[in-house]
Design a protein around this motif. Sequence first.
Motif, PDB file in Angstrom:
ATOM      1  N   GLN A 225     -29.676 -11.456 -92.159  1.00 31.13           N
ATOM      2  CA  GLN A 225     -29.605 -10.158 -91.487  1.00 31.13           C
ATOM      3  C   GLN A 225     -30.116  -9.027 -92.390  1.00 31.13           C
ATOM      4  OE1 GLN A 225     -28.399  -9.187 -88.280  1.00 31.13           O
ATOM      5  NE2 GLN A 225     -28.597 -11.372 -87.805  1.00 31.13           N
ATOM      6  N   ALA A 226     -29.917  -9.191 -93.691  1.00 28.66           N
ATOM      7  CA  ALA A 226     -30.358  -8.162 -94.638  1.00 28.66           C
ATOM      8  C   ALA A 226     -31.846  -8.274 -94.965  1.00 28.66           C
ATOM      9  CB  ALA A 226     -29.551  -8.255 -95.932  1.00 28.66           C
ATOM     10  N   GLY A 227     -32.471  -9.388 -94.542  1.00 32.33           N
ATOM     11  CA  GLY A 227     -33.888  -9.575 -94.809  1.00 32.33           C
ATOM     12  C   GLY A 227     -34.196  -9.916 -96.251  1.00 32.33           C
ATOM     13  N   VAL A 228     -33.253 -10.629 -96.888  1.00 32.48           N
ATOM     14  CA  VAL A 228     -33.462 -11.059 -98.276  1.00 32.48           C
ATOM     15  C   VAL A 228     -33.168 -12.551 -98.350  1.00 32.48           C
ATOM     16  CG1 VAL A 228     -32.803  -8.800 -99.176  1.00 32.48           C
ATOM     17  CG2 VAL A 228     -31.074 -10.600 -98.975  1.00 32.48           C
ATOM     18  N   ASN A 229     -33.579 -13.183 -99.423  1.00 33.80           N
ATOM     19  CA  ASN A 229     -33.256 -14.602 -99.553  1.00 33.80           C
ATOM     20  C   ASN A 229     -31.860 -14.777-100.144  1.00 33.80           C
ATOM     21  OD1 ASN A 229     -33.512 -14.451-102.439  1.00 33.80           O
ATOM     22  ND2 ASN A 229     -35.723 -14.584-102.198  1.00 33.80           N
ATOM     23  N   LEU A 230     -31.321 -15.967 -99.972  1.00 30.86           N
ATOM     24  CA  LEU A 230     -29.956 -16.241-100.416  1.00 30.86           C
ATOM     25  C   LEU A 230     -29.809 -16.060-101.922  1.00 30.86           C
ATOM     26  CD1 LEU A 230     -27.148 -17.169 -99.513  1.00 30.86           C
ATOM     27  CD2 LEU A 230     -27.909 -19.543 -99.804  1.00 30.86           C
ATOM     28  N   ALA A 231     -30.876 -16.334-102.643  1.00 29.48           N
ATOM     29  CA  ALA A 231     -30.828 -16.179-104.101  1.00 29.48           C
ATOM     30  C   ALA A 231     -30.551 -14.730-104.491  1.00 29.48           C
ATOM     31  CB  ALA A 231     -32.147 -16.645-104.709  1.00 29.48           C
ATOM     32  N   ALA A 232     -31.043 -13.784-103.688  1.00 30.48           N
ATOM     33  CA  ALA A 232     -30.813 -12.366-103.988  1.00 30.48           C
ATOM     34  C   ALA A 232     -29.333 -12.015-103.846  1.00 30.48           C
ATOM     35  CB  ALA A 232     -31.654 -11.495-103.047  1.00 30.48           C
ATOM     36  N   VAL A 233     -28.680 -12.588-102.826  1.00 30.05           N
ATOM     37  CA  VAL A 233     -27.244 -12.345-102.640  1.00 30.05           C
ATOM     38  C   VAL A 233     -26.478 -12.931-103.832  1.00 30.05           C
ATOM     39  CG1 VAL A 233     -25.238 -12.729-101.160  1.00 30.05           C
ATOM     40  CG2 VAL A 233     -27.504 -12.409-100.134  1.00 30.05           C
TER      41      VAL A 233
ATOM     42  N   LEU B 173     -24.834  -5.072 -99.076  1.00 31.15           N
ATOM     43  CA  LEU B 173     -23.479  -4.564 -98.848  1.00 31.15           C
ATOM     44  C   LEU B 173     -23.317  -3.992 -97.444  1.00 31.15           C
ATOM     45  CD1 LEU B 173     -22.363  -2.732-102.121  1.00 31.15           C
ATOM     46  CD2 LEU B 173     -21.219  -4.646-100.999  1.00 31.15           C
ATOM     47  N   GLU B 174     -24.291  -3.195 -97.022  1.00 31.26           N
ATOM     48  CA  GLU B 174     -24.206  -2.587 -95.692  1.00 31.26           C
ATOM     49  C   GLU B 174     -24.268  -3.641 -94.597  1.00 31.26           C
ATOM     50  OE1 GLU B 174     -27.267   0.367 -95.582  1.00 31.26           O
ATOM     51  OE2 GLU B 174     -26.075   1.827 -96.735  1.00 31.26           O
ATOM     52  N   THR B 175     -25.076  -4.677 -94.801  1.00 33.90           N
ATOM     53  CA  THR B 175     -25.160  -5.769 -93.831  1.00 33.90           C
ATOM     54  C   THR B 175     -23.853  -6.542 -93.773  1.00 33.90           C
ATOM     55  OG1 THR B 175     -27.548  -5.990 -94.219  1.00 33.90           O
ATOM     56  CG2 THR B 175     -26.428  -7.844 -93.158  1.00 33.90           C
ATOM     57  N   ALA B 176     -23.275  -6.812 -94.941  1.00 26.87           N
ATOM     58  CA  ALA B 176     -22.004  -7.524 -94.996  1.00 26.87           C
ATOM     59  C   ALA B 176     -20.907  -6.727 -94.293  1.00 26.87           C
ATOM     60  CB  ALA B 176     -21.613  -7.792 -96.447  1.00 26.87           C
TER      61      ALA B 176
ATOM     62  N   ILE C 193     -15.093  -7.991-103.029  1.00 22.31           N
ATOM     63  CA  ILE C 193     -14.568  -6.996-103.969  1.00 22.31           C
ATOM     64  C   ILE C 193     -15.532  -5.824-104.095  1.00 22.31           C
ATOM     65  CG2 ILE C 193     -13.942  -6.577-106.376  1.00 22.31           C
ATOM     66  CD1 ILE C 193     -11.883  -8.154-104.630  1.00 22.31           C
ATOM     67  N   ALA C 194     -16.833  -6.101-104.087  1.00 21.24           N
ATOM     68  CA  ALA C 194     -17.829  -5.030-104.155  1.00 21.24           C
ATOM     69  C   ALA C 194     -17.745  -4.141-102.917  1.00 21.24           C
ATOM     70  CB  ALA C 194     -19.231  -5.615-104.288  1.00 21.24           C
ATOM     71  N   LEU C 195     -17.513  -4.740-101.768  1.00 16.27           N
ATOM     72  CA  LEU C 195     -17.390  -3.982-100.533  1.00 16.27           C
ATOM     73  C   LEU C 195     -16.096  -3.161-100.544  1.00 16.27           C
ATOM     74  CD1 LEU C 195     -18.580  -3.302 -97.807  1.00 16.27           C
ATOM     75  CD2 LEU C 195     -17.531  -5.366 -96.864  1.00 16.27           C
ATOM     76  N   LEU C 196     -15.041  -3.723-101.081  1.00 13.01           N
ATOM     77  CA  LEU C 196     -13.785  -2.994-101.236  1.00 13.01           C
ATOM     78  C   LEU C 196     -14.005  -1.748-102.096  1.00 13.01           C
ATOM     79  CD1 LEU C 196     -10.655  -3.127-100.694  1.00 13.01           C
ATOM     80  CD2 LEU C 196     -10.486  -4.279-102.908  1.00 13.01           C
ATOM     81  N   SER C 197     -14.733  -1.913-103.191  1.00 11.05           N
ATOM     82  CA  SER C 197     -15.030  -0.785-104.078  1.00 11.05           C
ATOM     83  C   SER C 197     -15.902   0.250-103.385  1.00 11.05           C
ATOM     84  CB  SER C 197     -15.726  -1.276-105.347  1.00 11.05           C
ATOM     85  OG  SER C 197     -14.881  -2.127-106.087  1.00 11.05           O
TER      86      SER C 197
ATOM     87  N   MET D 118     -41.554  10.787 -89.514  1.00 14.43           N
ATOM     88  CA  MET D 118     -40.834  10.751 -90.798  1.00 14.43           C
ATOM     89  C   MET D 118     -40.659   9.295 -91.236  1.00 14.43           C
ATOM     90  SD  MET D 118     -36.998  12.184 -91.747  1.00 14.43           S
ATOM     91  CE  MET D 118     -37.482  13.874 -91.402  1.00 14.43           C
ATOM     92  N   SER D 119     -40.970   8.991 -92.475  1.00  8.57           N
ATOM     93  CA  SER D 119     -40.859   7.620 -92.964  1.00  8.57           C
ATOM     94  C   SER D 119     -39.398   7.277 -93.224  1.00  8.57           C
ATOM     95  CB  SER D 119     -41.658   7.456 -94.270  1.00  8.57           C
ATOM     96  OG  SER D 119     -41.156   8.321 -95.266  1.00  8.57           O
ATOM     97  N   GLU D 120     -39.057   5.984 -93.070  1.00  8.67           N
ATOM     98  CA  GLU D 120     -37.705   5.551 -93.296  1.00  8.67           C
ATOM     99  C   GLU D 120     -37.384   5.592 -94.787  1.00  8.67           C
ATOM    100  OE1 GLU D 120     -36.936   1.781 -91.667  1.00  8.67           O
ATOM    101  OE2 GLU D 120     -37.365   2.355 -89.602  1.00  8.67           O
ATOM    102  N   VAL D 121     -36.131   5.961 -95.085  1.00 11.76           N
ATOM    103  CA  VAL D 121     -35.683   5.973 -96.469  1.00 11.76           C
ATOM    104  C   VAL D 121     -35.408   4.540 -96.906  1.00 11.76           C
ATOM    105  CG1 VAL D 121     -33.915   6.775 -98.062  1.00 11.76           C
ATOM    106  CG2 VAL D 121     -34.683   8.261 -96.190  1.00 11.76           C
ATOM    107  N   LYS D 122     -36.039   4.106 -97.963  1.00  7.58           N
ATOM    108  CA  LYS D 122     -35.863   2.733 -98.439  1.00  7.58           C
ATOM    109  C   LYS D 122     -34.585   2.658 -99.269  1.00  7.58           C
ATOM    110  CE  LYS D 122     -39.392   0.273 -99.543  1.00  7.58           C
ATOM    111  NZ  LYS D 122     -40.587  -0.304-100.207  1.00  7.58           N
ATOM    112  N   ILE D 123     -33.813   1.626 -99.061  1.00  4.69           N
ATOM    113  CA  ILE D 123     -32.603   1.419 -99.852  1.00  4.69           C
ATOM    114  C   ILE D 123     -32.784   0.164-100.689  1.00  4.69           C
ATOM    115  CG2 ILE D 123     -31.107   2.575 -98.193  1.00  4.69           C
ATOM    116  CD1 ILE D 123     -30.247  -0.131 -97.141  1.00  4.69           C
ATOM    117  N   ASP D 124     -32.077   0.118-101.814  1.00  6.44           N
ATOM    118  CA  ASP D 124     -32.239  -1.025-102.703  1.00  6.44           C
ATOM    119  C   ASP D 124     -31.587  -2.271-102.104  1.00  6.44           C
ATOM    120  OD1 ASP D 124     -29.374  -1.380-103.925  1.00  6.44           O
ATOM    121  OD2 ASP D 124     -29.777   0.767-104.003  1.00  6.44           O
ATOM    122  N   THR D 125     -31.974  -3.399-102.641  1.00  9.70           N
ATOM    123  CA  THR D 125     -31.531  -4.686-102.104  1.00  9.70           C
ATOM    124  C   THR D 125     -30.011  -4.827-102.125  1.00  9.70           C
ATOM    125  OG1 THR D 125     -33.585  -5.743-102.815  1.00  9.70           O
ATOM    126  CG2 THR D 125     -31.708  -7.183-102.389  1.00  9.70           C
ATOM    127  N   LYS D 126     -29.373  -4.430-103.211  1.00  9.15           N
ATOM    128  CA  LYS D 126     -27.913  -4.572-103.333  1.00  9.15           C
ATOM    129  C   LYS D 126     -27.198  -3.761-102.262  1.00  9.15           C
ATOM    130  CE  LYS D 126     -24.186  -4.396-106.741  1.00  9.15           C
ATOM    131  NZ  LYS D 126     -23.839  -4.117-108.153  1.00  9.15           N
TER     132      LYS D 126
END
Length: 209
Positions: A36-44, A13-16, A56-60, A1-9
Amino acid sequence: MSEVKIDTKTRILETAERLFAGQGAEKTTLRQISSQAGVNLAAVNYHFGSKSDLIIALLSKVLDPLLENQTKQLDEVEEKTVGGAPDLEGILRAFLAPYFEFGRSHRNRHDFFENLFRAYGDETRFKNQISRSLLKVHRRFMAALVKALPGKPQRQLYFRYMYLWTACDMVMEPWLLENLQETFDVDLEPVDDMLEDLIAYHLAGFQSL
């Protein structure tokens, strides 16, 4: 079964959330999160702008499902109302039951909120963010209570709603239960019969003169 891809945002959040829980939000940097999320800092920076905005996003992310559950259950109560006042017991259950569900699925909730608060650093702004999140739900439930108890002075309803909210705060803050359990050497875990007792308690309170 292939892994479910999740969006960058979502991945950020899950990594944070994982890093905050593991080493504390204060010690976690955006650079660590991006690595850890496998993205560049600019994406964060693009998705959140700053560490405070990420907090605040994680709180929400954690609070929104709870508030949506309350709203959904209140919708169901009001949909059953035909012409008359909505069922008061149903309103109280719609308000309280989601907090017990939240407590069961978030055992470390107190530490989680304290962790975010310390990292955010600004107590007033942090509380204001939470207040803004709760505003719509508070207004929905107060409007339902006014309809359910049309003869009650609204000032009285506001105070009793505050007592109801305080009861939820007790469920969210397990240290009080832990302290009482130690003091009286009894089991006071917030199980289902506690929910029923709390509903009955507040039902009597709202109906009293």
